[in-house]
Design a protein around this motif. Structure first.
Motif, mmCIF file in Angstrom:
data_model
loop_
_atom_site.group_PDB
_atom_site.id
_atom_site.type_symbol
_atom_site.label_atom_id
_atom_site.label_comp_id
_atom_site.label_asym_id
_atom_site.label_seq_id
_atom_site.Cartn_x
_atom_site.Cartn_y
_atom_site.Cartn_z
ATOM 1 N N GLN A 20 0.813 -1.214 0.000
ATOM 2 C CA GLN A 20 0.000 0.000 0.000
ATOM 3 C C GLN A 20 0.847 1.265 0.000
ATOM 4 O OE1 GLN A 20 -2.306 -0.390 3.709
ATOM 5 N NE2 GLN A 20 -1.128 1.302 4.568
ATOM 6 N N ASP A 21 1.941 1.280 0.737
ATOM 7 C CA ASP A 21 2.735 2.501 0.810
ATOM 8 C C ASP A 21 3.340 2.847 -0.545
ATOM 9 O OD1 ASP A 21 2.167 2.562 3.526
ATOM 10 O OD2 ASP A 21 4.050 1.608 4.099
ATOM 11 N N SER A 22 3.900 1.847 -1.229
ATOM 12 C CA SER A 22 4.557 2.134 -2.506
ATOM 13 C C SER A 22 3.533 2.465 -3.595
ATOM 14 C CB SER A 22 5.460 0.972 -2.937
ATOM 15 O OG SER A 22 4.725 -0.193 -3.196
ATOM 16 N N PRO A 51 18.831 9.994 -11.605
ATOM 17 C CA PRO A 51 19.625 10.419 -10.446
ATOM 18 C C PRO A 51 18.906 10.297 -9.109
ATOM 19 C CG PRO A 51 18.867 12.319 -11.696
ATOM 20 C CD PRO A 51 18.483 11.116 -12.490
ATOM 21 N N LEU A 52 17.577 10.123 -9.147
ATOM 22 C CA LEU A 52 16.803 10.029 -7.916
ATOM 23 C C LEU A 52 16.017 8.719 -7.885
ATOM 24 C CD1 LEU A 52 15.357 13.654 -7.642
ATOM 25 C CD2 LEU A 52 17.372 12.722 -6.505
ATOM 26 N N VAL A 53 16.127 8.010 -6.768
ATOM 27 C CA VAL A 53 15.288 6.847 -6.483
ATOM 28 C C VAL A 53 14.397 7.221 -5.308
ATOM 29 C CG1 VAL A 53 15.245 4.463 -5.648
ATOM 30 C CG2 VAL A 53 16.984 5.179 -7.297
ATOM 31 N N VAL A 54 13.087 6.990 -5.430
ATOM 32 C CA VAL A 54 12.181 7.296 -4.318
ATOM 33 C C VAL A 54 11.640 6.000 -3.732
ATOM 34 C CG1 VAL A 54 11.531 9.597 -5.126
ATOM 35 C CG2 VAL A 54 10.191 7.622 -5.841
ATOM 36 N N SER A 55 11.582 5.951 -2.420
ATOM 37 C CA SER A 55 10.981 4.814 -1.723
ATOM 38 C C SER A 55 9.856 5.335 -0.834
ATOM 39 C CB SER A 55 12.014 4.059 -0.890
ATOM 40 O OG SER A 55 12.429 4.835 0.214
ATOM 41 N N ALA A 56 8.960 4.412 -0.449
ATOM 42 C CA ALA A 56 7.716 4.826 0.215
ATOM 43 C C ALA A 56 7.775 4.631 1.727
ATOM 44 C CB ALA A 56 6.538 4.052 -0.377
ATOM 45 N N HIS A 57 8.935 4.817 2.335
ATOM 46 C CA HIS A 57 9.010 4.734 3.793
ATOM 47 C C HIS A 57 8.155 5.842 4.414
ATOM 48 C CE1 HIS A 57 12.737 2.527 2.695
ATOM 49 N NE2 HIS A 57 12.392 1.799 3.735
ATOM 50 N N THR A 58 7.421 5.485 5.456
ATOM 51 C CA THR A 58 6.472 6.396 6.084
ATOM 52 C C THR A 58 6.905 6.747 7.507
ATOM 53 O OG1 THR A 58 5.152 4.606 7.000
ATOM 54 C CG2 THR A 58 4.586 5.351 4.753
ATOM 55 N N ALA A 59 6.103 7.618 8.145
ATOM 56 C CA ALA A 59 6.332 7.926 9.562
ATOM 57 C C ALA A 59 6.217 6.673 10.410
ATOM 58 C CB ALA A 59 5.333 8.981 10.026
ATOM 59 N N SER A 60 5.354 5.744 10.003
ATOM 60 C CA SER A 60 5.216 4.481 10.739
ATOM 61 C C SER A 60 6.500 3.675 10.648
ATOM 62 C CB SER A 60 4.036 3.679 10.178
ATOM 63 O OG SER A 60 2.840 4.446 10.211
ATOM 64 N N GLN A 104 -2.724 6.614 6.755
ATOM 65 C CA GLN A 104 -3.087 7.556 5.686
ATOM 66 C C GLN A 104 -2.885 6.927 4.307
ATOM 67 O OE1 GLN A 104 -0.492 10.678 7.717
ATOM 68 N NE2 GLN A 104 -1.940 11.966 6.604
ATOM 69 N N THR A 105 -1.783 6.193 4.133
ATOM 70 C CA THR A 105 -1.573 5.562 2.824
ATOM 71 C C THR A 105 -2.624 4.493 2.587
ATOM 72 O OG1 THR A 105 -0.013 3.860 3.595
ATOM 73 C CG2 THR A 105 0.904 5.997 2.978
ATOM 74 N N GLY A 106 -3.038 3.787 3.652
ATOM 75 C CA GLY A 106 -4.088 2.784 3.506
ATOM 76 C C GLY A 106 -5.405 3.404 3.106
ATOM 77 N N ASP A 107 -5.773 4.509 3.749
ATOM 78 C CA ASP A 107 -7.016 5.203 3.387
ATOM 79 C C ASP A 107 -6.972 5.670 1.937
ATOM 80 O OD1 ASP A 107 -8.051 4.830 5.912
ATOM 81 O OD2 ASP A 107 -7.501 6.833 6.632
ATOM 82 N N PHE A 108 -5.844 6.209 1.525
ATOM 83 C CA PHE A 108 -5.701 6.705 0.153
ATOM 84 C C PHE A 108 -5.897 5.563 -0.845
ATOM 85 C CE2 PHE A 108 -3.270 7.717 -3.645
ATOM 86 C CZ PHE A 108 -3.643 9.026 -3.914
ATOM 87 N N CYS A 109 -5.262 4.427 -0.588
ATOM 88 C CA CYS A 109 -5.373 3.288 -1.508
ATOM 89 C C CYS A 109 -6.804 2.767 -1.579
ATOM 90 C CB CYS A 109 -4.428 2.168 -1.081
ATOM 91 S SG CYS A 109 -2.669 2.543 -1.332
ATOM 92 N N ARG A 110 -7.480 2.724 -0.436
ATOM 93 C CA ARG A 110 -8.865 2.249 -0.445
ATOM 94 C C ARG A 110 -9.776 3.201 -1.205
ATOM 95 N NH1 ARG A 110 -7.217 0.448 4.635
ATOM 96 N NH2 ARG A 110 -7.770 2.428 5.635
ATOM 97 N N HIS A 111 -9.602 4.496 -0.986
ATOM 98 C CA HIS A 111 -10.454 5.476 -1.668
ATOM 99 C C HIS A 111 -10.219 5.483 -3.174
ATOM 100 C CE1 HIS A 111 -10.772 7.828 2.378
ATOM 101 N NE2 HIS A 111 -11.666 6.858 2.288
ATOM 102 N N ARG A 112 -9.004 5.173 -3.592
ATOM 103 C CA ARG A 112 -8.686 5.153 -5.017
ATOM 104 C C ARG A 112 -8.784 3.750 -5.632
ATOM 105 N NH1 ARG A 112 -5.781 9.612 -6.780
ATOM 106 N NH2 ARG A 112 -5.905 8.612 -8.822
ATOM 107 N N ASN A 113 -9.138 2.769 -4.800
ATOM 108 C CA ASN A 113 -9.253 1.386 -5.271
ATOM 109 C C ASN A 113 -7.954 0.902 -5.939
ATOM 110 O OD1 ASN A 113 -12.017 0.953 -4.484
ATOM 111 N ND2 ASN A 113 -12.605 2.278 -6.200
ATOM 112 N N LEU A 114 -6.843 1.221 -5.323
ATOM 113 C CA LEU A 114 -5.564 0.798 -5.881
ATOM 114 C C LEU A 114 -5.337 -0.684 -5.588
ATOM 115 C CD1 LEU A 114 -3.293 3.861 -4.980
ATOM 116 C CD2 LEU A 114 -4.467 3.366 -7.125
#
Length: 338
Positions: free
Chosen positions: A38-40, A122-131, A176-186
């Motif tokens: 979900q985070d990524s 030049p940039l790699v992004v990862s989905a590490h969260t506050a959690s 928050q990432t979980g809510d976002f994924c559910r609302h967008r049906n990802l």
């Protein structure tokens, strides 16, 4: 393309963070590390949604370390979804068995760096969260890490001379990432390994943090993430001051103390004695790593600390095989017993 947005508070928040922290410059080539969770997926969708405002050139990378039983299915799932986004996509699969979480993590960063360098991202992004930040702080605290370990998840760090890792969701909670994924049906992938309590990080996530939330502080993840952020600033300052101290304490060229003894490193005790205790410890840790490639623990640093004001020819017991530290005024030296 996966369905596009309504604009949400999370879009606005990330847009603001990127501007304030200058993490992902406009029109930059960015490689997104997509695990399938979900985070990524949340991060991928947010960056795709923000792309028209920033002009980025986005691509997706997935590393299949073939460790979980269902990793092949996850890799297939990620591949199918990546095609829907119509972005360049890079898949790498491990050729040997990776026996631990640490080995899997090291391999993933290695292949992300290789892809980024080969394809000029030049940039790699990862989905590490506050959690993740809160879990890492607790995990490293239990292991006995110092301040560097407690703030280990920073907003960005180099992967190589040409590639920078960026973590733009470090103040976004997993809820928050979980809510976002559910609302967008990802179409997120539920990794069974994330429920396996054999792994200590999972136990912290599934047992320790919920207990702390229920019985101590409902906002414990946010509190710990903020603590990590404060520690990151402290560590940056201490490291800068330590480098100034080392510039004085490490001789160049090294002194010649004996024509018969071979020394592996020197550090000036007089320079250390005038420095604060925190800087002395950090300088000695750098010194030991530079001299004999030892990542020193607390006990080893304290052995060296005892030499800062010890009598001449005082000596530690061996740090690693045959190497000891010894006082030869005004130096602490690393020498071999053999």
């Amino acid at each position: 393309m996966i369905n596009s947005p309504p604009w949400t508070p999370l879009h606005a928040h990330l847009h603001h963070i990127l501007k304030v922290r200058q993490l992902l410059p406009i029109q930059q080539r960015i490689l997104i590390a997509l695990s399938g969770g979900q985070d990524s997926f949340c991060l991928l969708q947010l960056l795709v949604d923000l792309q028209p405002k920033w002009g980025w050139q986005l691509a997706i990378a997935h590393g299949d370390h073939r460790w979980p039983l269902d990793s092949d299915a996850n890799a297939h799932h990620v591949t199918q979804i990546a095609r829907q986004y119509q972005l360049p996509y890079f898949l790498r699969q491990a050729t040997t068995e990776l026996r631990s979480e640490a080995a899997g993590r090291q391999w993933r960063y290695q292949i992300l760096t290789e892809i980024a360098e080969q394809e000029a991202y030049p940039l790699v992004v990862s989905a590490h969260t506050a959690s993740d930040r809160a879990e890492t702080l607790l995990y490293n605290l239990i292991r006995g890490s110092g301040t560097d370990g407690l703030q280990a998840l920073s907003w960005q760090r180099p992967l190589s001379d040409r590639v920078q890792l960026v973590r733009p969701l470090l103040d976004v909670a997993r809820a928050q990432t979980g809510d976002f994924c559910r609302h967008r049906n990802l179409p997120i992938w539920q990794d069974a390994m994330n429920q396996n309590l054999v792994y200590r990080r999972n136990r912290i996530r599934l047992e320790v943090l919920p207990h702390l939330k229920t019985h101590f502080n409902p906002q414990v993840e946010t509190t710990l993430a903020h603590t990590a952020e404060i520690l990151q600033g402290d560590v940056d300052f201490l490291e800068a001051e330590t480098q100034k101290l080392l510039a004085i304490a490490l001789p160049s060229p090294p002194p010649v103390l004996s024509e018969t003894e071979q020394y592996w490193g020197y550090i000036n005790r007089d320079a250390l004695q005038s420095a604060p205790l925190a800087l002395q410890r950090r300088a000695l840790r750098h010194f030991l790593r530079q001299a004999i490639d030892v990542s020193a623990n607390f006990q080893q640093i304290e052995k060296l600390m005892a030499l800062v004001k010890a009598p001449n020819h005082s000596r530690t017991d061996p740090f690693k095989k045959q190497w000891v530290a010894e006082v030869i005024k005004p130096w602490i030296v690393i020498r071999s017993l053999s």
